[in-house]
Design an enzyme around this catalytic site. Structure first.
Site, PDB file in Angstrom:
ATOM      1  N   GLU A   1      37.504  35.364  32.279  1.00 43.57           N
ATOM      2  CA  GLU A   1      37.240  35.416  33.721  1.00 43.57           C
ATOM      3  C   GLU A   1      35.852  34.860  34.033  1.00 43.57           C
ATOM      4  O   GLU A   1      35.663  34.106  34.988  1.00 43.57           O
ATOM      5  CB  GLU A   1      37.360  36.867  34.208  1.00 43.57           C
ATOM      6  CG  GLU A   1      37.241  37.023  35.703  1.00 43.57           C
ATOM      7  CD  GLU A   1      37.317  38.481  36.164  1.00 43.57           C
ATOM      8  OE1 GLU A   1      36.851  38.746  37.287  1.00 43.57           O
ATOM      9  OE2 GLU A   1      37.812  39.337  35.413  1.00 43.57           O
TER      10      GLU A   1
ATOM     11  N   LYS B   1      33.432  49.996  41.904  1.00 41.95           N
ATOM     12  CA  LYS B   1      32.511  49.127  42.645  1.00 41.95           C
ATOM     13  C   LYS B   1      32.144  49.731  44.001  1.00 41.95           C
ATOM     14  O   LYS B   1      30.984  49.713  44.413  1.00 41.95           O
ATOM     15  CB  LYS B   1      33.132  47.742  42.827  1.00 41.95           C
ATOM     16  CG  LYS B   1      33.189  46.920  41.546  1.00 41.95           C
ATOM     17  CD  LYS B   1      33.906  45.604  41.761  1.00 41.95           C
ATOM     18  CE  LYS B   1      33.876  44.734  40.509  1.00 41.95           C
ATOM     19  NZ  LYS B   1      34.651  43.486  40.683  1.00 41.95           N
TER      20      LYS B   1
ATOM     21  N   LYS C   1      43.236  31.995  39.010  1.00 42.30           N
ATOM     22  CA  LYS C   1      42.594  33.279  39.294  1.00 42.30           C
ATOM     23  C   LYS C   1      42.500  33.446  40.799  1.00 42.30           C
ATOM     24  O   LYS C   1      42.317  32.463  41.526  1.00 42.30           O
ATOM     25  CB  LYS C   1      41.178  33.300  38.689  1.00 42.30           C
ATOM     26  CG  LYS C   1      40.314  34.479  39.124  1.00 42.30           C
ATOM     27  CD  LYS C   1      38.890  34.345  38.614  1.00 42.30           C
ATOM     28  CE  LYS C   1      38.028  35.487  39.144  1.00 42.30           C
ATOM     29  NZ  LYS C   1      36.654  35.436  38.643  1.00 42.30           N
TER      30      LYS C   1
ATOM     31  N   GLU D   1      38.883  49.678  39.053  1.00 40.61           N
ATOM     32  CA  GLU D   1      37.684  48.829  39.098  1.00 40.61           C
ATOM     33  C   GLU D   1      37.100  48.771  40.506  1.00 40.61           C
ATOM     34  O   GLU D   1      35.881  48.893  40.689  1.00 40.61           O
ATOM     35  CB  GLU D   1      38.003  47.411  38.607  1.00 40.61           C
ATOM     36  CG  GLU D   1      36.795  46.493  38.649  1.00 40.61           C
ATOM     37  CD  GLU D   1      37.072  45.090  38.117  1.00 40.61           C
ATOM     38  OE1 GLU D   1      36.588  44.124  38.743  1.00 40.61           O
ATOM     39  OE2 GLU D   1      37.749  44.970  37.086  1.00 40.61           O
TER      40      GLU D   1
ATOM     41  N   GLU E   1      24.426  40.082  42.624  1.00 36.93           N
ATOM     42  CA  GLU E   1      24.704  38.673  42.328  1.00 36.93           C
ATOM     43  C   GLU E   1      23.897  37.702  43.183  1.00 36.93           C
ATOM     44  O   GLU E   1      23.949  37.750  44.412  1.00 36.93           O
ATOM     45  CB  GLU E   1      26.199  38.389  42.516  1.00 36.93           C
ATOM     46  CG  GLU E   1      26.604  36.976  42.143  1.00 36.93           C
ATOM     47  CD  GLU E   1      28.103  36.743  42.201  1.00 36.93           C
ATOM     48  OE1 GLU E   1      28.529  35.606  41.935  1.00 36.93           O
ATOM     49  OE2 GLU E   1      28.856  37.689  42.520  1.00 36.93           O
TER      50      GLU E   1
END
Length: 431
Positions: free
Chosen positions: A284, A420, A190, A416, A240
């Site tokens: 993911e 964001k 990834k 995406e 986060e």
């Protein structure tokens, strides 16, 4: 602003008492009654002293503004060494930013710190000198004399003159195709690739006003703002947590896997259910979980991974798994270097993903995807500096990234990162 005036007068009274001409640290804490509507961010932005730093915990329970630097640190390692030299001050906090490269930081021991925890607040002034606290007290009085009254933040009345993406859409498609090819060949599992968008405006952007607007609308986020001087700042509203430490108790999380949000609760719930069931997004997220657990294993006791949740934000929804453990020793340097950058912002294997990013992204990440927060001997907390922007005069650089795995589609990933970036971008188009 009676509370502020009274607190500053109390500080000056303390500074007028006899202070020894010896080296050391002295902390003066003044209780700050929350009787009147004190907007700490507006007060901070009214001052002409730099650096300025603002931080709010994502549940809103803790908020801080810090102003002025007695001493500064270019890495968290330096900051922790300093704190360990002063074990009698377990609650002494050093605030600031760690760059995407965790060996670089902009951290400070502040002259003045206003901190709210729940329904209680404190105004703290710190003296520090390697030669004479008495001399530093004189400088502290001069510092207080420069403080000005609170001014309301201006509106964001902005006219866009130019916009530029790094990379542009063609370059993005080529970058994703290269990444998926590299993944298919087994070199990476990834990689998280980001886009920087430069928005040019006809007039300078007030960074604190942008922070205030984001704080008002982007709920369930950490809010952070650092003004380096009158024109340059870095800010964001991040969902986060990188880590929270209370003595040896450590909490971190894997936030990876994304779908759009919808203002309609029923439609948002359907999107969230799709996210929970989607194999690509679950894969993911689990890659990040496994990487965090592997990195922390040698420095912790048993690692507890909590069941997945959907975190709903204003523009997007994320998969989140919380990870709780206990450190073998209370050490923020271990936390930083084991956790940052996580697979959620860099990729896997971490070092190879970082090399791919450095080689192929057409901009330098600097503070983006680093972390913002504080450390002390007693406790520490940092959020990942996502959904962030760099302000330089009349230019705002917005950052957004997407996790690329086997099967990633360039068009979907572009959408995406648009979603964001919209968390901050829409603030600049509202008035």
């Amino acid at each position: 602003m009676q509370s502020l005036t009274t607190a500053l007068e109390n500080l000056l009274r303390h500074l007028s008492q006899e202070i020894p001409a010896t080296p050391g640290i002295r902390v003066i804490d003044i209780p700050f009654p929350l009787k009147d509507a004190f907007d700490a961010l507006s007060w901070l932005a009214s001052q002409q002293t730099y650096p300025q730093f603002y931080w709010q915990q994502r549940n809103g329970d803790e908020e801080a503004v810090v102003l002025g630097a007695i001493t500064r640190f270019t890495s968290l390692d330096q900051a922790q060494r300093f704190l360990r030299q002063h074990p009698e001050h377990a609650d002494l906090r050093i605030w600031g930013l760690n760059a995407f490269d965790p060996s670089q930081g902009n951290l400070l021991l502040p002259r003045l710190e206003w901190r709210r925890c729940g329904g209680k607040a404190t105004l703290r002034l710190t003296l520090f000198s390697e030669s004479s606290l008495q001399h530093d007290a004189i400088q502290a009085k001069e510092f207080i004399a420069t403080l000005v009254s609170i001014k309301p933040l201006p509106g964001l009345h902005l006219t866009t003159t130019r916009e530029q993406h790094w990379p542009d859409k063609t370059g993005w498609t080529q970058l994703i195709e290269l990444a998926t090819k590299t993944i298919a060949e087994g070199e990476l599992d990834k990689v998280v690739l980001a886009r920087a968008t430069d928005l040019h405006f006809a007039s300078p952007v007030n960074a604190a006003a942008m922070m205030a607007a984001s704080r008002r609308l982007n709920l369930n986020c950490y809010h952070f703002y650092m003004a380096f001087d009158g024109e340059n700042a870095f800010l964001g509203s991040s969902p986060e947590r990188l880590w929270r430490r209370r003595d040896k108790a450590l909490r971190t999380e894997a936030l990876a896997g994304t779908v759009a949000n919808n203002p309609d609760d029923k439609q948002a719930q359907q999107l969230g259910e799709w996210l929970m069931a989607d194999d690509k997004n679950q894969r993911e997220n689990m890659l990040v979980v496994e990487d965090i657990c592997q990195r922390l294993q040698a420095d912790t006791q048993t690692l507890d991974v909590l069941p997945p949740q959907v975190l709903r934000l204003r523009k997007v929804q994320h998969l989140r798994r919380c990870i709780w453990t206990s450190l073998n020793k209370a050490d923020d340097v271990i936390c930083l270097h084991q956790l940052q950058p996580t697979a959620a912002v860099a990729g896997l294997p971490r070092d190879l993903a970082r090399q791919f990013i450095a080689r192929h992204e057409p901009f330098t990440r600097e503070w983006y995807a680093g972390s913002a927060g504080y450390l002390s001997l007693q406790q520490s907390e940092f959020c990942v500096s996502l959904r962030s922007a760099k302000i330089s005069g009349n230019v705002v650089r917005l950052y957004a990234g997407a996790g690329i795995v086997r099967g990633s589609d360039p068009e979907q990933e572009w959408q995406e990162i648009d979603n964001k970036a919209a968390g901050l971008r829409t603030l600049l188009q509202m008035e």
